[in-house]
Design a protein around this motif. Structure first.
Motif, short mmCIF file in Angstrom:
data_model
loop_
_atom_site.label_atom_id
_atom_site.label_comp_id
_atom_site.label_asym_id
_atom_site.label_seq_id
_atom_site.Cartn_x
_atom_site.Cartn_y
_atom_site.Cartn_z
N SER A 76 0.83 -1.20 0.00
CA SER A 76 0.00 0.00 0.00
C SER A 76 0.87 1.25 0.00
O SER A 76 1.79 1.37 0.81
CB SER A 76 -0.91 0.01 1.23
N TYR A 93 -12.84 9.32 3.60
CA TYR A 93 -13.52 8.05 3.82
C TYR A 93 -13.75 7.80 5.31
O TYR A 93 -13.37 6.77 5.86
CB TYR A 93 -12.70 6.93 3.17
N ARG A 153 -19.38 2.90 -1.50
CA ARG A 153 -19.80 1.82 -2.39
C ARG A 153 -21.32 1.65 -2.33
O ARG A 153 -21.95 1.94 -1.31
CB ARG A 153 -19.10 0.53 -2.00
N ARG A 194 -16.87 1.25 6.86
CA ARG A 194 -15.44 1.37 6.53
C ARG A 194 -15.35 1.78 5.05
O ARG A 194 -15.00 0.96 4.20
CB ARG A 194 -14.70 0.06 6.80
N TRP A 200 -13.40 3.18 3.15
CA TRP A 200 -12.13 3.07 2.42
C TRP A 200 -11.88 1.66 1.89
O TRP A 200 -11.00 1.46 1.06
CB TRP A 200 -10.97 3.48 3.33
N GLU A 201 -12.63 0.67 2.38
CA GLU A 201 -12.38 -0.71 1.96
C GLU A 201 -13.09 -0.99 0.64
O GLU A 201 -14.30 -0.81 0.51
CB GLU A 201 -12.88 -1.69 3.03
N SER A 202 -12.31 -1.45 -0.33
CA SER A 202 -12.86 -1.69 -1.66
C SER A 202 -12.89 -3.15 -2.05
O SER A 202 -13.49 -3.51 -3.08
CB SER A 202 -12.03 -0.92 -2.70
N GLU A 203 -12.27 -4.02 -1.25
CA GLU A 203 -12.15 -5.42 -1.65
C GLU A 203 -13.04 -6.36 -0.84
O GLU A 203 -13.03 -7.56 -1.07
CB GLU A 203 -10.68 -5.86 -1.51
N THR A 204 -13.77 -5.84 0.14
CA THR A 204 -14.61 -6.69 0.96
C THR A 204 -15.88 -7.09 0.20
O THR A 204 -16.23 -6.49 -0.81
CB THR A 204 -15.00 -5.97 2.26
N CYS A 252 -19.62 -7.51 -1.05
CA CYS A 252 -20.61 -6.46 -1.25
C CYS A 252 -21.96 -7.06 -1.57
O CYS A 252 -22.10 -7.79 -2.56
CB CYS A 252 -20.17 -5.54 -2.39
#
Length: 337
Positions: free
Chosen positions: A119, A215, A259, A267, A269-273, A275
């Motif tokens: 990151s 975020y 999202r 959260r 800022w989390e984009s990979e969890t 959905c």
């Protein structure tokens, strides 16, 4: 006795807080563009303008690998030009800026690091030699786009995005870099700090806007109401206002977004969890931000994350952050028109 009295007066003055900052300019209403792989149609930005947005942020990427001190962008390595998307290259950046200007939109140029294997938020090195190697390459990258921004009359230059650990660890590098930027770019400057580290950035006095990628966690509920989300903003608004007052600068959300999923504000800022789709929750989060944050006197506006220029739907299928063709887009249009 007199000296003691003067000392007490001096301490009292030093303890006084700065008055609240009042931003008097027109608030920025913009979107962060996703760089397209190929040159888009000349009308690709018409929907942005139709929504009421007056600004676009254009994001050129440079690249590094975790654990390596070299930094690469298309001007210092020809190999990268073979695979990098058109919109991320200097040619694509210039083309996008011109396209935006032709449609009456203002522009922010916002360089961003893509770190392979890690990151960018936690970029750091263990030796002075590694720091200096990276800093040399990175300064060339930023200055290249600062010159480009000046030549194209870009309205706002964001010196970089979310390198907060780097910013705190190496403040002298950043202060010197800002001076170099100011020699080649004559417009206003900001920096995009992550939401949980913006208070630590050491060089806000040298910039025009306190930039925050916003975020902030607002609610742990699956589908919070607008009023619940607005209450979630209260502690963050207090901290933002205090930072604005401390430096007497306006706060600009260099990114904000949610999202279209359940728990979108828990959260953000989390984009990979995982959905579970919930466009209404995304729209509520946008509504709460526009109703609660936008009217703040110290607030200068912001840029929604993110907006695709591609007309082909396949390029944005499955994207959860973009408000395009969702209720969140209607919220922005209503708020900005």
């Amino acid at each position: 006795m007199r000296s003691r009295f003067l000392l007490i007066i001096g301490l009292l003055i030093s303890c006084q807080t700065q008055p609240p900052f009042q931003y008097t300019g027109r608030k920025l209403e913009g979107v962060n563009l996703v760089a397209p792989p190929r040159r888009p149609d000349s009308l690709a930005l018409a929907p942005v303008q139709a929504m009421g947005s007056e600004w676009v942020a254009i994001v050129p990427y440079g690249f590094c690998r975790k654990g390596e001190a070299r930094f690469y962008f298309s001007e210092n390595t020809k190999e990268q030009r073979k695979w990098q998307w058109w919109g991320e290259t200097p040619e694509g950046v210039a083309g996008t800026v011109r396209m935006a200007q032709q449609q009456g939109l203002k522009t922010m140029l916002k360089p961003h690091v893509w770190m392979q294997g890690g990151s960018h938020l936690d970029l750091e090195f263990s030796t002075e030699t590694e720091w200096q190697t990276f800093e040399h390459d990175y300064a060339q990258y930023v200055l290249h786009f600062a010159r480009l921004a000046d030549s194209l009359k870009v309205d706002l230059f964001c010196i970089t995005t979310e390198l907060d650990r780097f910013a705190v660890a190496r403040p002298h590098f950043w202060k010197n870099l800002i001076k170099q930027i100011q020699q080649v770019y004559k417009g206003p400057l900001t920096y995009a700090a992550n939401w949980d580290r913006y208070e630590q950035i050491p060089f806000w006095p040298d910039l025009d806007f306190i930039g925050v990628d916003a975020y902030f966690p607002l609610s742990g509920k699956q589908a919070p109401t607008i009023s619940e989300l607005s209450r979630g903003w209260k502690p963050h608004l207090k901290a933002l206002q205090q930072t604005s007052s401390r430096f007497q600068k306006p706060v600009l959300f260099t990114e904000f977004g949610y999202r279209s999923c359940n728990y979108t504000a828990q959260r953000p800022w989390e984009s990979e969890t995982d959905c579970t789709p919930n466009p209404a929750a995304q729209a509520n989060a946008y509504s709460a931000l526009l109703e609660t944050v936008w009217p703040q006197p110290w607030f200068a506006g912001g840029f929604a994350w993110k907006w695709f220029m591609n007309v082909e739907p396949r390029h944005r299928e499955g994207d959860q952050y973009s408000p395009q063709n969702k209720p969140a887009q209607e919220v922005l249009a209503k708020g900005w028109q």
